[in-house]
Scaffold this motif. Structure first.
Motif, short mmCIF file in Angstrom:
data_model
loop_
_atom_site.label_atom_id
_atom_site.label_comp_id
_atom_site.label_asym_id
_atom_site.label_seq_id
_atom_site.Cartn_x
_atom_site.Cartn_y
_atom_site.Cartn_z
N GLU A 1 0.83 -1.20 0.00
CA GLU A 1 0.00 0.00 0.00
C GLU A 1 0.87 1.26 0.00
O GLU A 1 0.54 2.26 -0.65
CB GLU A 1 -0.94 -0.01 1.20
CG GLU A 1 -2.05 -1.05 1.08
CD GLU A 1 -2.91 -1.13 2.33
OE1 GLU A 1 -2.52 -0.52 3.36
OE2 GLU A 1 -3.97 -1.80 2.27
N GLU A 2 1.98 1.22 0.73
CA GLU A 2 2.89 2.36 0.75
C GLU A 2 3.54 2.54 -0.63
O GLU A 2 3.75 3.67 -1.10
CB GLU A 2 3.98 2.15 1.81
CG GLU A 2 4.88 3.35 2.05
CD GLU A 2 4.13 4.55 2.59
OE1 GLU A 2 4.61 5.68 2.35
OE2 GLU A 2 3.07 4.38 3.22
N LEU A 3 3.87 1.44 -1.28
CA LEU A 3 4.43 1.52 -2.63
C LEU A 3 3.44 2.11 -3.62
O LEU A 3 3.80 2.96 -4.46
CB LEU A 3 4.86 0.11 -3.08
CG LEU A 3 5.50 0.00 -4.47
CD1 LEU A 3 6.79 0.80 -4.51
CD2 LEU A 3 5.77 -1.46 -4.81
N ILE A 4 2.18 1.70 -3.51
CA ILE A 4 1.14 2.27 -4.38
C ILE A 4 0.98 3.76 -4.12
O ILE A 4 0.86 4.57 -5.04
CB ILE A 4 -0.20 1.53 -4.17
CG1 ILE A 4 -0.07 0.07 -4.62
CG2 ILE A 4 -1.32 2.23 -4.93
CD1 ILE A 4 0.28 -0.11 -6.07
N ALA A 5 0.98 4.13 -2.83
CA ALA A 5 0.85 5.55 -2.49
C ALA A 5 2.02 6.36 -3.05
O ALA A 5 1.83 7.47 -3.56
CB ALA A 5 0.77 5.72 -0.97
N ALA A 6 3.23 5.79 -2.94
CA ALA A 6 4.40 6.48 -3.47
C ALA A 6 4.28 6.66 -4.98
O ALA A 6 4.63 7.71 -5.54
CB ALA A 6 5.67 5.71 -3.12
N SER A 7 3.78 5.63 -5.65
CA SER A 7 3.59 5.72 -7.10
C SER A 7 2.57 6.79 -7.47
O SER A 7 2.76 7.53 -8.44
CB SER A 7 3.13 4.36 -7.65
OG SER A 7 4.09 3.36 -7.40
N GLU A 8 1.50 6.88 -6.68
CA GLU A 8 0.48 7.89 -6.95
C GLU A 8 1.03 9.30 -6.76
O GLU A 8 0.73 10.21 -7.52
CB GLU A 8 -0.73 7.67 -6.04
CG GLU A 8 -1.54 6.42 -6.37
CD GLU A 8 -2.12 6.48 -7.77
OE1 GLU A 8 -2.50 7.58 -8.21
OE2 GLU A 8 -2.17 5.43 -8.42
N ILE A 9 1.85 9.48 -5.72
CA ILE A 9 2.46 10.79 -5.49
C ILE A 9 3.37 11.16 -6.65
O ILE A 9 3.32 12.28 -7.17
CB ILE A 9 3.24 10.78 -4.16
CG1 ILE A 9 2.28 10.69 -2.98
CG2 ILE A 9 4.11 12.04 -4.04
CD1 ILE A 9 2.97 10.49 -1.65
N ALA A 10 4.20 10.21 -7.07
CA ALA A 10 5.10 10.48 -8.19
C ALA A 10 4.32 10.76 -9.46
O ALA A 10 4.66 11.66 -10.23
CB ALA A 10 6.06 9.30 -8.39
N ARG A 11 3.25 9.98 -9.70
CA ARG A 11 2.43 10.19 -10.89
C ARG A 11 1.76 11.56 -10.86
O ARG A 11 1.70 12.27 -11.86
CB ARG A 11 1.37 9.09 -11.00
CG ARG A 11 0.51 9.21 -12.28
CD ARG A 11 -0.54 8.11 -12.35
NE ARG A 11 0.07 6.80 -12.44
CZ ARG A 11 0.04 5.90 -11.47
NH1 ARG A 11 -0.59 6.17 -10.32
NH2 ARG A 11 0.62 4.73 -11.62
N GLY A 12 1.30 11.95 -9.66
CA GLY A 12 0.66 13.25 -9.52
C GLY A 12 1.62 14.38 -9.83
O GLY A 12 1.26 15.38 -10.47
N MET A 13 2.88 14.24 -9.38
CA MET A 13 3.86 15.28 -9.65
C MET A 13 4.21 15.34 -11.13
O MET A 13 4.67 16.37 -11.62
CB MET A 13 5.11 15.04 -8.82
CG MET A 13 4.88 15.22 -7.32
SD MET A 13 6.38 15.01 -6.35
CE MET A 13 7.32 16.44 -6.89
N GLY A 14 4.01 14.23 -11.82
CA GLY A 14 4.25 14.23 -13.26
C GLY A 14 3.08 14.75 -14.06
O GLY A 14 3.20 14.98 -15.26
N GLN A 15 1.92 14.96 -13.39
CA GLN A 15 0.72 15.37 -14.10
C GLN A 15 0.22 16.75 -13.71
O GLN A 15 -0.54 17.37 -14.45
CB GLN A 15 -0.40 14.34 -13.86
CG GLN A 15 -0.09 12.96 -14.44
CD GLN A 15 -1.14 11.93 -14.07
OE1 GLN A 15 -1.97 12.16 -13.21
NE2 GLN A 15 -1.09 10.78 -14.74
#
Length: 317
Positions: free
Chosen positions: A82-96
């Motif tokens: 779940e932490e890995l998914i959250a980290a991915s979402e944060i990184a994706r958000g910063m890319g968008q």
């Protein structure tokens, strides 16, 4: 003693399938959740169990349960995944969208002229961006020092950088205060500077910069002397206003004190023109939205062509 550590290839394969089955206690429901076939889920679990070396589920015709190994694996793997998914979402958000910490390395002279007028409006327009401005005369290694971009005069930017014009070209002007010019006659020729107290700039490489001029098609570098050497233009400008001596500084930072009479421009016909000020960053396939937002925001008042270009002579066109 330092231990060598590597992540095995495919170490996360099957973990998402395992977590879904463990939550639902059902292979078909897990398959539906992940939009794959039940047989694909079963194969993923078998592969994961083989790689771990332990059975994770107890399967019967009517139910699915976790073994002790499965329980322990579930307890540790679920929060980590779940932490890995959250980290991915944060990184994706910063890319968008424009968000995150935006670190800029800038010379002190740029801050009052170019940045201060737009900092408040930028922070209001992009509340998810934290803007950090590091004012220094040193040329920073952007990647090594964690900067997203830098701002410098065009002739100081390395050729492997992408450069974005922020200002038009401008002259380097020689200025002196009325008090200083009451004590010494204003210079009319470049040679006259030998008789003047000239304030000088020490570059980031340690050398003292000569004063640059043009006389027709000829470029002249004058070696001058005086009572003060500084590492930034604002210090030279302030000393000139106080009557310490003459200074050669970028035209934009001298406009206000010239306009209000604190300084007088000198040797204008010999003024050399610089390429202007550029924002620069390492060449990448994608500029993060936070940096793109800053570039677009700072361009608005200038009306100059700020499209990205490879650093070098071409950027001055």
């Amino acid at each position: 003693m330092k231990q060598n550590f590597t992540v095995r290839h495919g170490a996360l394969d099957g973990v998402e399938a395992f977590l879904s089955v463990a939550r639902h206690r059902n292979f078909r429901k897990a398959a539906a959740e992940l939009a794959v076939t039940p047989s694909a889920i079963s194969q993923a679990i078998r592969t994961l169990e083989a790689r771990i070396g332990a059975a994770l589920f107890i399967r019967t015709t009517r139910s699915v349960g976790l073994t002790e190994a499965g329980e322990r694996f579930f307890a540790r793997a679920r929060p980590a995944f779940e932490e890995l998914i959250a980290a991915s979402e944060i990184a994706r958000g910063m890319g968008q969208r424009p968000a995150g910490l935006l670190r800029l390395s800038v010379p002190p002279a740029v801050v009052p002229v170019l940045l201060e007028p737009m900092i408040a409006s930028f922070c209001q327009a992009y509340p998810e961006i934290e803007l950090e401005i590091v004012a220094s005369g040193e040329l920073a290694d952007l990647a090594a020092e964690g900067f997203d971009a830098g701002i410098r005069m065009g002739d100081l930017i390395a050729p492997d950088m992408v450069a974005v014009r922020l200002t038009p070209s401008f002259p380097m002007v020689v200025v002196g205060s009325p008090d200083y010019l009451r004590r010494r006659a204003a210079p009319e020729r470049i040679e006259d500077l030998r008789d003047h107290a000239c304030l000088r700039l020490r570059r980031s490489n340690g050398t003292v910069a000569p004063w640059s001029f043009v006389d027709g098609n000829k470029t002249i570098e004058a070696i001058v002397s005086g009572p003060l050497i500084a590492h930034d233009y604002p210090s030279l400008l302030g000393a000139a206003i106080q009557g310490v001596g003459l200074a050669q500084v970028p035209g934009p930072i001298a406009e206000a004190p010239i306009a209000d009479g604190r300084l007088q421009a000198l040797l204008g016909r010999f003024a050399v023109t610089t390429p202007g000020v550029f924002l620069y960053y390492p060449e990448r396939h994608q500029v993060l939205p936070k940096l793109r937002a800053f570039i677009d925001h700072i361009r608005r008042p200038t009306g100059v062509d700020a499209s990205p270009k490879r650093s070098g002579r071409r950027r001055q066109s």
